[in-house]
Motif scaffolding. Structure first.
Motif, PDB file in Angstrom:
ATOM      1  N   TYR A 273       1.049  -1.183  -0.151  1.00  0.00           N
ATOM      2  CA  TYR A 273       0.064  -0.049   0.053  1.00  0.00           C
ATOM      3  C   TYR A 273       1.025   1.285   0.221  1.00  0.00           C
ATOM      4  O   TYR A 273       2.160   1.124   0.418  1.00  0.00           O
ATOM      5  CB  TYR A 273      -0.800   0.014   1.199  1.00  0.00           C
ATOM      6  CG  TYR A 273      -0.254  -0.022   2.767  1.00  0.00           C
ATOM      7  CD1 TYR A 273       0.218   1.275   3.181  1.00  0.00           C
ATOM      8  CD2 TYR A 273       0.060  -1.145   3.328  1.00  0.00           C
ATOM      9  CE1 TYR A 273       0.571   1.166   4.321  1.00  0.00           C
ATOM     10  CE2 TYR A 273       0.441  -1.306   4.511  1.00  0.00           C
ATOM     11  CZ  TYR A 273       0.867  -0.046   5.111  1.00  0.00           C
ATOM     12  OH  TYR A 273       1.467   0.024   6.252  1.00  0.00           O
ATOM     13  N   ARG A 275       1.944   4.146   1.715  1.00  0.00           N
ATOM     14  CA  ARG A 275       2.310   4.514   3.167  1.00  0.00           C
ATOM     15  C   ARG A 275       2.432   6.027   3.206  1.00  0.00           C
ATOM     16  O   ARG A 275       2.094   6.604   4.351  1.00  0.00           O
ATOM     17  CB  ARG A 275       3.748   3.855   3.669  1.00  0.00           C
ATOM     18  CG  ARG A 275       3.932   4.171   4.824  1.00  0.00           C
ATOM     19  CD  ARG A 275       5.303   3.315   5.397  1.00  0.00           C
ATOM     20  NE  ARG A 275       5.559   4.003   6.722  1.00  0.00           N
ATOM     21  CZ  ARG A 275       7.173   3.982   6.947  1.00  0.00           C
ATOM     22  NH1 ARG A 275       7.907   3.844   5.989  1.00  0.00           N
ATOM     23  NH2 ARG A 275       7.602   4.554   8.035  1.00  0.00           N
TER      24      ARG A 275
ATOM     25  N   ILE B  64      10.840   2.647  19.850  1.00  0.00           N
ATOM     26  CA  ILE B  64      11.917   2.591  19.262  1.00  0.00           C
ATOM     27  C   ILE B  64      11.744   2.571  17.677  1.00  0.00           C
ATOM     28  O   ILE B  64      10.945   2.143  16.991  1.00  0.00           O
ATOM     29  CB  ILE B  64      12.804   1.466  19.513  1.00  0.00           C
ATOM     30  CG1 ILE B  64      14.383   1.741  19.218  1.00  0.00           C
ATOM     31  CG2 ILE B  64      12.237  -0.027  18.953  1.00  0.00           C
ATOM     32  CD1 ILE B  64      15.151   0.766  20.052  1.00  0.00           C
ATOM     33  N   SER B  65      12.650   3.599  17.315  1.00  0.00           N
ATOM     34  CA  SER B  65      12.727   3.791  15.687  1.00  0.00           C
ATOM     35  C   SER B  65      13.234   2.657  14.818  1.00  0.00           C
ATOM     36  O   SER B  65      13.809   1.787  15.465  1.00  0.00           O
ATOM     37  CB  SER B  65      13.369   5.330  15.241  1.00  0.00           C
ATOM     38  OG  SER B  65      14.670   5.063  15.379  1.00  0.00           O
ATOM     39  N   THR B  66      13.001   2.632  13.484  1.00  0.00           N
ATOM     40  CA  THR B  66      13.857   1.719  13.005  1.00  0.00           C
ATOM     41  C   THR B  66      15.332   1.703  12.861  1.00  0.00           C
ATOM     42  O   THR B  66      15.885   0.747  12.518  1.00  0.00           O
ATOM     43  CB  THR B  66      13.398   1.894  11.417  1.00  0.00           C
ATOM     44  OG1 THR B  66      13.883   3.262  10.844  1.00  0.00           O
ATOM     45  CG2 THR B  66      11.913   1.604  11.079  1.00  0.00           C
ATOM     46  N   LEU B 106      -0.015   6.552   6.321  1.00  0.00           N
ATOM     47  CA  LEU B 106      -0.943   5.485   6.348  1.00  0.00           C
ATOM     48  C   LEU B 106      -0.279   4.134   7.024  1.00  0.00           C
ATOM     49  O   LEU B 106       1.013   3.898   6.625  1.00  0.00           O
ATOM     50  CB  LEU B 106      -1.512   5.156   4.961  1.00  0.00           C
ATOM     51  CG  LEU B 106      -2.619   3.631   4.914  1.00  0.00           C
ATOM     52  CD1 LEU B 106      -3.855   4.033   5.596  1.00  0.00           C
ATOM     53  CD2 LEU B 106      -2.747   3.356   3.388  1.00  0.00           C
ATOM     54  N   TRP B 107      -0.732   3.501   7.838  1.00  0.00           N
ATOM     55  CA  TRP B 107      -0.430   2.118   8.390  1.00  0.00           C
ATOM     56  C   TRP B 107      -1.542   1.225   8.537  1.00  0.00           C
ATOM     57  O   TRP B 107      -2.580   1.490   8.865  1.00  0.00           O
ATOM     58  CB  TRP B 107       0.559   2.381   9.748  1.00  0.00           C
ATOM     59  CG  TRP B 107       0.973   1.135  10.168  1.00  0.00           C
ATOM     60  CD1 TRP B 107       0.671   0.186  10.994  1.00  0.00           C
ATOM     61  CD2 TRP B 107       2.264   0.801   9.912  1.00  0.00           C
ATOM     62  NE1 TRP B 107       1.656  -0.801  11.095  1.00  0.00           N
ATOM     63  CE2 TRP B 107       2.786  -0.295  10.195  1.00  0.00           C
ATOM     64  CE3 TRP B 107       3.736   1.550   8.827  1.00  0.00           C
ATOM     65  CZ2 TRP B 107       4.215  -0.916   9.972  1.00  0.00           C
ATOM     66  CZ3 TRP B 107       4.582   1.061   8.707  1.00  0.00           C
ATOM     67  CH2 TRP B 107       5.122  -0.123   9.239  1.00  0.00           C
ATOM     68  N   GLU B 169       8.406  -1.621  18.582  1.00  0.00           N
ATOM     69  CA  GLU B 169       8.923  -0.785  17.383  1.00  0.00           C
ATOM     70  C   GLU B 169       7.830   0.183  16.958  1.00  0.00           C
ATOM     71  O   GLU B 169       6.665  -0.206  17.030  1.00  0.00           O
ATOM     72  CB  GLU B 169       9.153  -1.793  16.410  1.00  0.00           C
ATOM     73  CG  GLU B 169      10.196  -1.374  15.104  1.00  0.00           C
ATOM     74  CD  GLU B 169       9.496  -0.259  14.311  1.00  0.00           C
ATOM     75  OE1 GLU B 169       9.841   0.786  14.112  1.00  0.00           O
ATOM     76  OE2 GLU B 169       8.684  -0.853  13.412  1.00  0.00           O
ATOM     77  N   SER B 171       6.973   2.054  14.298  1.00  0.00           N
ATOM     78  CA  SER B 171       6.588   2.739  13.067  1.00  0.00           C
ATOM     79  C   SER B 171       5.126   2.696  12.825  1.00  0.00           C
ATOM     80  O   SER B 171       4.547   3.705  12.026  1.00  0.00           O
ATOM     81  CB  SER B 171       7.183   1.704  11.907  1.00  0.00           C
ATOM     82  OG  SER B 171       8.405   1.714  11.999  1.00  0.00           O
TER      83      SER B 171
END
Lengths: 326, 185
Positions: A273, A275, B64-66, B106-107, B169, B171
């Protein structure tokens, strides 16, 4: 006595003014994750030579790094990405309510290649080599890992390399056996003449324990170290900077060689998709090229340029690891 | 003169103390105008104030970020996403939930994830650990205060647990949430 006091006050005021003129300059850098290790050394060396300068580095995936400026309206002095195409795609756009684009130019400065990273503990570590790596990784008892293509360029590049490997070694089922069949719903490979399209589901979830997907390189490396996976698709510089073993792949498929650009471009990944509103969900294969740019709204563009020159020289001289200079 | 000074100081201290006592204990209110659209079998638009009046949960959010930047731990309060989805017809096991934001982010979540399952969890040393009970919420309070815009407020997806040192994580921690949509599959 009064004269002495006045002189003292005057001198103190002068000292105050001089302090102000030597105020600390902050250069804010937003960078792709795979540049963070070399940037640590580069930052320290630059700050040692320029005591009045504070380099502040913030790491993200490359798209997220650009998006800090274009979508989130944050101000940075220098942007470093692991995919040069992102700069024209995302930053050659007019800024809202302002004149001009987010940036007008960029400097390509380094390249990288996808390798297979492993440790002494990896299953078949004593057997794997540059000729049989794809057969070893496809074995059912071998656990492999890659980063989430939604979040990390290295992730979609791992898929591209696997699809290109299937063609290169004449093994049409390689992608499915290694990755596609172990995702639920399946990740599929579609062929249109010479072109290859990898179509990912919206939700990329592993089926069973053959494949592990992590959001970024550091989690993949930790998993590799803990024995949770045997092999990981990584950038060569990351494998080297973390002291891992790795297998170099043929240049026809490892996304490093400009001579094979046409071959790389045959493969694309359709992410499940879109993002981000600012960039679509299709990633097309091409040579990995890192790039730097100074945004037009940078607060300290002159200082940023000086730091960028210093960084480019350090990369060129391979002083602090990181990707290979172009 | 000294008595006079002492008297003035005493009055000032008393006044300041009274001011301190009179300050109401912190109460988180949020007058910002913000709508959350829920889309499923039906559609509902909740104002921020309506959302805040729904039954809520609280827990620790430690993201925590990537690339390994930790954020937190903080205490978050908000409404379970699963509760919000129920208001527009619920979701099946194969359905997906699209959570989107004001900035175009969007997730996509699966049904298990909405129940708090299937997320990578880490300890302070960034070693993967078995996941404790997690909940996915639409948060409106952080450490007892409204979530400011810079932090992703007024509404942000947060994955909470009852363990302060559990890292997740981040995100999927969508900022500036304005829409939650169930996609049937």
């Amino acid at each position: 006595m009064r004269f002495l006091l006045l002189c003292t006050v005057f001198l103190l005021l002068c000292a105050g003014c001089m302090d102000q003129s030597e105020e600390q300059v902050t250069i804010r850098v937003v960078s792709a994750g795979s540049m963070l290790v070399p940037l640590e050394g580069i930052e320290e060396a630059y700050e040692d030579q320029h005591p009045g300068v504070d380099i502040q580095v913030e790491g993200h995936g490359s798209i997220q790094a650009v998006r800090q400026i274009t979508d989130l309206n944050r101000r940075f002095d220098l942007v470093l990405v692991a995919d040069q195409a992102l700069i024209p795609d995302m930053m050659y756009r007019e800024r809202e309510n302002e004149e001009g684009q987010y940036t007008d130019s960029f400097v390509p400065f380094a390249t990288n290649q996808i390798v297979i990273a492993y440790t002494d503990k990896s299953r078949y570590a004593d057997e794997i080599n540059a000729d049989n790596w794809y057969q070893i990784l496809a074995r059912p008892d071998v656990h492999i890992g890659f980063s989430n293509p939604m979040l990390d360029a290295c992730g979609y590049r791992a898929l591209m390399v696997t699809a290109l490997a299937g063609e290169y070694y004449g093994d049409d089922g390689l992608f499915d056996r290694m990755i596609g069949d172990h995702i639920n719903p399946r990740a599929t490979v579609e062929r249109y003449g010479d072109d290859i399209s990898i179509v990912l589901p919206e939700l990329l979830l592993p089926k069973g324990d053959k494949v592990s997907i992590r959001s970024g390189s550091i989690y993949l490396l930790a998993l590799l170290d803990a024995g949770g996976i045997d092999y990981a698709f990584e950038y060569r510089s990351v494998a080297r900077d973390h002291g891992l073993h790795w297998i170099d792949l043929p240049p026809e498929i490892d996304l490093s060689d400009p001579d094979f650009q046409d071959n790389y471009k045959r493969v694309q990944v359709n992410l499940g998709y879109q993002r981000f509103e600012s960039i679509d969900n299709i990633r097309v294969g091409e040579q990995i090229v890192y790039a730097a740019t100074i945004p037009n709204n940078a607060e300290n563009p002159e200082h940023a340029e000086q730091f960028m020159d210093f960084m480019l020289k350090a990369i060129q001289n391979r002083e602090y690891g990181g990707p290979e200079p172009l | 003169m000294q008595i006079h000074t002492f008297f003035i100081c005493a009055v000032l201290i008393a006044a300041l103390s009274i001011c301190g006592c009179m300050s109401a204990p912190f109460e988180s209110t949020d007058d910002r105008i913000w709508n959350l659209t829920l889309i499923g079998d039906t559609e509902e638009v909740l104002t921020l104030q309506e959302l805040r009046s729904l039954p809520s949960v609280e827990g620790y959010g430690y993201g925590i970020s990537t690339v390994g930047i930790k954020v937190g731990p903080n205490t978050y309060r908000g409404v379970l996403i699963s509760d919000l989805i129920e208001r527009v017809g619920g979701m099946g096991q194969n359905d997906l939930v699209y959570i989107s934001a004001d900035d175009g982010y969007l997730w996509v979540f699966g049904a298990d994830q909405i129940k708090g399952e299937g997320f990578m969890t880490l300890n302070e040393d960034l070693k993967e650990i078995p996941s404790p009970g997690l909940s996915v919420i639409c948060a409106y309070e952080r450490d007892g205060e409204i979530i400011d815009e810079e932090w992703g407020g007024p509404l942000r997806v947060i994955i909470i647990s009852n363990q302060e040192n559990t890292i997740v994580e981040a995100s999927s921690w969508v900022k500036w949430v304005d829409s939650i949509e169930v996609k049937r599959r």
